[in-house]
Design a protein around this motif. Structure first.
Motif, short mmCIF file in Angstrom:
data_model
loop_
_atom_site.label_atom_id
_atom_site.label_comp_id
_atom_site.label_asym_id
_atom_site.label_seq_id
_atom_site.Cartn_x
_atom_site.Cartn_y
_atom_site.Cartn_z
N ARG A 178 0.82 -1.21 0.00
CA ARG A 178 0.00 0.00 0.00
C ARG A 178 0.85 1.25 0.00
O ARG A 178 0.35 2.36 0.14
CB ARG A 178 -0.93 0.00 1.22
N GLY A 179 2.15 1.10 -0.14
CA GLY A 179 3.05 2.23 -0.20
C GLY A 179 2.94 3.09 1.05
O GLY A 179 2.76 2.58 2.15
N LEU A 180 3.03 4.38 0.87
CA LEU A 180 2.94 5.29 2.01
C LEU A 180 1.50 5.66 2.33
O LEU A 180 1.24 6.54 3.13
CB LEU A 180 3.79 6.54 1.76
N GLY A 181 0.57 5.03 1.62
CA GLY A 181 -0.84 5.23 1.95
C GLY A 181 -1.52 6.28 1.09
O GLY A 181 -0.89 7.05 0.36
N PHE A 182 -2.83 6.29 1.20
CA PHE A 182 -3.68 7.11 0.34
C PHE A 182 -3.40 8.60 0.51
O PHE A 182 -3.31 9.35 -0.47
CB PHE A 182 -5.15 6.80 0.66
#
Lengths: 82, 429
Positions: B378-382
């Motif tokens: 999810r990477g660093l997030g939305f």
């Protein structure tokens, strides 16, 4: 209540898999960056690894703030309890 | 007669390209599907009906009325927004209260005021989109229909398949009558072929040592286009307003929407607009949404070494498209790192970030996903993804509206289970 020993052993195993550090060299005091040489991008992998392992979804910002293995165990246990 | 262009459920087939826009805003040739429908219907504009969760954001981007039920009065011509209006269906010649269908799809219908009023009676839904759907269903029961074989864009690769033909058609319709070099063409640059197959807008400029080859198709360089030295452009190709071509090989069959920056080698590719493929690397038979950025040396395959049909993930199934050449479909705001290698027929969602690690990326990459070491995360997030997208847009003097943010959040929620499952599969011990 989460089985803290189980959480601890699984957190260490995931950490070992992703960072390539033997499990027996990971303690609760181990800091991901300074002691286990995690690169910034591996922090993201660790979050994904923990989420997959425990089938949870953590708050990304808070998860990425966790600095050491012990704090990760406590943080994850909170989600497992939910 | 009022023109009403609508989306049916087919928009789902065009994900990720239609996560953030209605199906009829997709580009094929020099123009969008909507622009072609408006022209084919002999209209000046259209009122639009789109899925409910798209309406608020889309209404901010168009002058057309969106999901406005008050538009459904008087005589109307209803046209399915997935229609590629290439002349196969005579929209302006439809008889009163006649419809054209293709299988289960309503392609177009000319509806009299009385019939429309009857269909509206008792048709209701929880929102304008649902009410419109109910009206459409009532109309389908009332109207006499003729079965036809129009070109419906019900899969993303069809945009690529038809792009060359649409470039030719759009040129004949929109530019042939005013062909010529109206802007600056450096004296060392050359036009190969019939100059009547070239349109260079007044405010476009072509730098030194540029080859513009219209031998196999027309070329359009719209207002504000800048072509830098040593670029080679082959027709048919359309370069939209304010694009910059950075010394690359722009081969046949390309359509670039507004404000794209393009370099390297590009072939048979559509860029919706405001995307960057600035650096070296090959991109073929692909479709890029808006605000995509391909890092230097990002390269895709568009032909298998055994020359068989290219398969793509289509509604979660790997299907053989039958296309021999097919590259990548990349959703809006997605970025690739330097050196990224994309397999033949790869589908990448919106707002994703591909970090190269030496191997081909998988053929399907979910939206809102960071690919790290070949695994989705999810990477660093939305929130962080929004921050990055906003930063990219601000560089061009644009920003998200709250409606855009709500649209993205809706899509994020919609695709979340898929990403979560992909992560689970990739990381499960």
């Amino acid at each position: 209540m989460a089985d803290m020993q189980d959480v601890e052993s699984r957190v260490k195993q995931v950490t070992s898999d992703i960072l390539g550090v033997p499990v027996d060299q990971i303690s609760s005091e181990s800091r991901f960056v300074q002691d286990l040489n995690a690169e910034s991008i591996q922090s993201i992998e660790l979050v994904a690894g923990f989420e997959a392992e425990f089938d949870i979804e953590m708050d990304e910002d808070e998860a990425l703030e966790v600095k050491n293995v012990g704090d990760a165990i406590t943080f994850i246990a909170k989600y497992v309890d939910e | 007669m009022k023109l009403i262009v609508f989306e049916d459920q087919t928009y789902e087939n065009l994900f990720p390209l239609t996560y953030l826009r209605p199906i009829f805003e997709l580009r094929c040739g020099a123009t969008t599907l909507l622009e072609k429908i408006v022209h084919a219907a002999g209209a000046d504009s259209a009122a639009c009906f789109v899925r409910d969760w798209m309406a608020e954001s889309y209404a901010e981007k168009t002058d057309s009325p969106v999901n406005d039920l008050d538009q459904l009065e008087g005589d109307v011509l209803l046209v399915n927004g997935g229609l590629l209006a290439d002349g196969a269906v005579d929209l302006s010649g439809l008889g009163e209260d006649r419809a054209v269908t293709a299988g289960d799809a309503l392609v177009a219908a000319r509806v009299s005021a009385d019939t429309l009023a009857e269909a509206r009676d008792g048709a209701s839904g929880e929102n304008a989109a649902e009410t419109f759907e109910a009206i459409l269903a009532a109309l389908c029961e009332k109207l006499s229909a003729d079965e036809a074989e129009p070109t419906m864009i019900d899969a993303p690769w069809l945009l690529i398949r038809h792009n060359v033909a649409m470039l030719e058609k759009d040129f004949e319709r929109l530019y042939a009558g005013r062909a010529g070099v109206h802007g600056d063409l450096h004296e060392t640059s050359c036009v190969v072929g019939d100059p009547d197959r070239l349109y260079v807008a007044e405010s476009a400029s072509v730098g030194p040592m540029v080859s513009i080859d219209v031998t196999d198709g027309p070329i359009v360089l719209e207002d504000g286009v800048k072509v830098l030295p040593h670029t080679r452009i082959e027709g048919p190709t359309y370069v939209g307003p304010d694009c910059q071509l950075h010394g690359g090989k722009i081969r046949e069959g390309c359509s670039f929407g507004p404000a794209c920056r393009v370099g390297g080698e590009v072939e048979c590719t559509i860029m919706q607009g405001r995307s960057n493929k600035y650096h070296d690397g090959f991109l073929g038979h692909s479709y890029l949404g808006e605000w995509v950025n391909l890092g230097a040396m990002t390269t895709n395959s568009d032909l298998k070494n055994d020359y068989t049909g290219v398969s793509v993930y289509f509604k979660d199934e790997l299907v053989d498209t039958g296309e021999r050449f097919l590259g990548s479909f990349i959703g809006d705001h997605t970025k690739t790192s330097i050196g990224t290698l994309l397999n033949t027929g790869t589908i990448i969602g919106v707002m994703s970030n591909l970090v190269f690690n030496g191997a081909l990326m998988p053929k399907e990459i979910p939206s809102f996903c960071w690919m790290i070491n070949d695994r989705p995360t999810r990477g660093l997030g939305f929130k962080n993804m929004l921050f990055t997208a906003r930063a990219a847009m601000k560089r061009r003097g644009l920003d998200f509206s709250p409606a855009d943010e709500r649209l993205l959040a809706h899509v994020r929620d919609m695709v979340k289970p898929k990403l979560r499952e992909a992560i689970r599969k990739a990381f499960k011990r």
